[in-house]
Design an enzyme around this catalytic site. Structure first.
Site, PDB file in Angstrom:
ATOM      1  N   LYS A  18       0.812  -1.212   0.000  1.00 27.45           N
ATOM      2  CA  LYS A  18       0.000   0.000   0.000  1.00 27.45           C
ATOM      3  C   LYS A  18       0.853   1.274   0.000  1.00 27.45           C
ATOM      4  O   LYS A  18       0.466   2.273  -0.599  1.00 27.45           O
ATOM      5  CB  LYS A  18      -0.987   0.008   1.162  1.00 27.45           C
ATOM      6  CG  LYS A  18      -0.413  -0.164   2.537  1.00 27.45           C
ATOM      7  CD  LYS A  18      -1.529  -0.257   3.576  1.00 27.45           C
ATOM      8  CE  LYS A  18      -0.967  -0.524   4.969  1.00 27.45           C
ATOM      9  NZ  LYS A  18      -0.399  -1.899   5.082  1.00 27.45           N
ATOM     10  N   ARG A  92      -7.532   1.903  10.094  1.00 25.51           N
ATOM     11  CA  ARG A  92      -7.365   0.464  10.240  1.00 25.51           C
ATOM     12  C   ARG A  92      -8.550  -0.189  10.929  1.00 25.51           C
ATOM     13  O   ARG A  92      -8.704  -1.404  10.852  1.00 25.51           O
ATOM     14  CB  ARG A  92      -6.085   0.157  11.030  1.00 25.51           C
ATOM     15  CG  ARG A  92      -4.821   0.523  10.269  1.00 25.51           C
ATOM     16  CD  ARG A  92      -3.586   0.117  11.033  1.00 25.51           C
ATOM     17  NE  ARG A  92      -2.367   0.414  10.284  1.00 25.51           N
ATOM     18  CZ  ARG A  92      -1.142   0.176  10.727  1.00 25.51           C
ATOM     19  NH1 ARG A  92      -0.976  -0.373  11.922  1.00 25.51           N
ATOM     20  NH2 ARG A  92      -0.090   0.472  10.000  1.00 25.51           N
ATOM     21  N   ARG A 126      11.505  -8.529   4.541  1.00 27.35           N
ATOM     22  CA  ARG A 126      11.387  -7.092   4.790  1.00 27.35           C
ATOM     23  C   ARG A 126      12.233  -6.654   5.983  1.00 27.35           C
ATOM     24  O   ARG A 126      12.141  -7.222   7.073  1.00 27.35           O
ATOM     25  CB  ARG A 126       9.926  -6.702   5.031  1.00 27.35           C
ATOM     26  CG  ARG A 126       9.758  -5.196   5.225  1.00 27.35           C
ATOM     27  CD  ARG A 126       8.342  -4.742   5.007  1.00 27.35           C
ATOM     28  NE  ARG A 126       7.500  -4.969   6.171  1.00 27.35           N
ATOM     29  CZ  ARG A 126       6.274  -4.457   6.303  1.00 27.35           C
ATOM     30  NH1 ARG A 126       5.755  -3.731   5.326  1.00 27.35           N
ATOM     31  NH2 ARG A 126       5.575  -4.704   7.396  1.00 27.35           N
ATOM     32  N   ARG A 159      11.512  -6.385  12.167  1.00 23.65           N
ATOM     33  CA  ARG A 159      10.628  -6.310  13.322  1.00 23.65           C
ATOM     34  C   ARG A 159      10.149  -7.702  13.723  1.00 23.65           C
ATOM     35  O   ARG A 159       9.931  -8.565  12.879  1.00 23.65           O
ATOM     36  CB  ARG A 159       9.430  -5.413  13.005  1.00 23.65           C
ATOM     37  CG  ARG A 159       9.817  -3.971  12.697  1.00 23.65           C
ATOM     38  CD  ARG A 159       8.609  -3.116  12.459  1.00 23.65           C
ATOM     39  NE  ARG A 159       7.827  -3.570  11.311  1.00 23.65           N
ATOM     40  CZ  ARG A 159       6.800  -2.890  10.792  1.00 23.65           C
ATOM     41  NH1 ARG A 159       6.434  -1.742  11.337  1.00 23.65           N
ATOM     42  NH2 ARG A 159       6.154  -3.360   9.745  1.00 23.65           N
ATOM     43  N   ARG A 170      -0.783 -12.001  13.068  1.00 26.72           N
ATOM     44  CA  ARG A 170      -0.904 -10.586  12.720  1.00 26.72           C
ATOM     45  C   ARG A 170      -1.828 -10.387  11.525  1.00 26.72           C
ATOM     46  O   ARG A 170      -2.690  -9.500  11.535  1.00 26.72           O
ATOM     47  CB  ARG A 170       0.489 -10.030  12.409  1.00 26.72           C
ATOM     48  CG  ARG A 170       0.520  -8.546  12.107  1.00 26.72           C
ATOM     49  CD  ARG A 170       1.912  -8.119  11.721  1.00 26.72           C
ATOM     50  NE  ARG A 170       1.985  -6.711  11.374  1.00 26.72           N
ATOM     51  CZ  ARG A 170       2.960  -6.173  10.654  1.00 26.72           C
ATOM     52  NH1 ARG A 170       3.949  -6.939  10.204  1.00 26.72           N
ATOM     53  NH2 ARG A 170       2.961  -4.892  10.382  1.00 26.72           N
TER      54      ARG A 170
END
Length: 247
Positions: A18, A92, A126, A159, A170
């Site tokens: 996004k 969100r 990532r 992370r 998640r």
């Protein structure tokens, strides 16, 4: 860029692209790219009351509550009544979406539907630069020096929430809280959903959609007017599957 105000939101789970899509929209159509993550980091850096509060949750690997997120973002949006923008990372939750709706009206909401296995693969590679929020993917967007941020030369980190053991939970949580938000924008007739596995394949469809819609937004009001909060833009909801040709 159209001389009428145009505002869009890009929704999607972690790793959906996004931020990349939003940046392309901003560059292609002359919009300001607003990122909730940037707002949070700016407020933390400036030691604002909301920023300090947000940091207490982030340091504990907890989601920042709705009331704090709205305090971080909405005042900035209220200052941009005469600007066109694309926003990613917010809202969100349904509470955030309702608060945003009370602040300004949207022309378009883009929802990115990416398969779970694709998301897992993207997030596995990532790494981020914590201070700036710059994101790297070791497969298709690696840093110039392995493990180091291109701009500052500081170390990159992965992370905990992006690691495989935390990722499925998640993504499941995102799906649960995002559904009411998506349903809300679908009911307003401004939701456009795009399904696919590659950002470069999704982007042409989004580009064509906005290219077609911006003239409609211009024509929907008299020159020089700014549409206020809560007004219906009359854009129809649609779904796009970029894995096969559109007919």
């Amino acid at each position: 860029m159209a001389n009428r105000i145009f505002r869009a939101v890009v929704l999607g789970p972690p790793g959906s692209g996004k931020g990349t899509i939003s940046a392309r929209i901003a560059q292609s159509f002359g919009l300001q790219h607003l990122s909730s993550g940037d707002f949070v980091r700016e407020n933390i850096s400036a030691s604002t009351e909301a920023g300090i509060l947000a940091k207490t949750y982030i340091d504990k690997d907890l989601l920042v509550p709705d009331c704090v997120m709205t305090c971080l973002l909405l005042p900035r949006l209220e200052q941009m009544t005469r600007h066109s923008w694309v926003l990613d990372g917010f809202p969100r939750t349904l509470a955030q979406a309702s608060a945003l709706n009370d602040t300004c009206s949207l022309d378009m909401v883009i929802s990115l539907n990416i398969p779970l296995e694709t998301l897992k693969e993207r997030l596995r590679h990532r790494w981020i630069h914590p201070a700036s929020g710059r994101v790297y993917n070791m497969e298709f967007n690696p840093p110039e020096v392995q493990g180091m941020d291109d701009i500052s030369g500081e170390p990159l980190v992965q992370r905990d929430e992006d690691k495989p053991e935390a990722l499925v939970a998640r993504l499941r949580h995102y799906k649960d809280i995002a559904k009411p938000v998506i349903d809300l924008y679908r009911s307003k007739g401004i939701l456009h959903s795009f399904s696919g596995t590659e950002t470069n394949k999704i982007w042409p469809y989004i580009n064509s959609l906005i290219t077609a819609k911006i003239p409609e937004v211009q024509a929907s009001s008299q020159p020089g007017t700014v549409m206020g909060c809560g007004e219906d833009r009359g854009i129809e909801s649609a779904q796009y599957n970029t894995e096969r040709p559109q007919v």
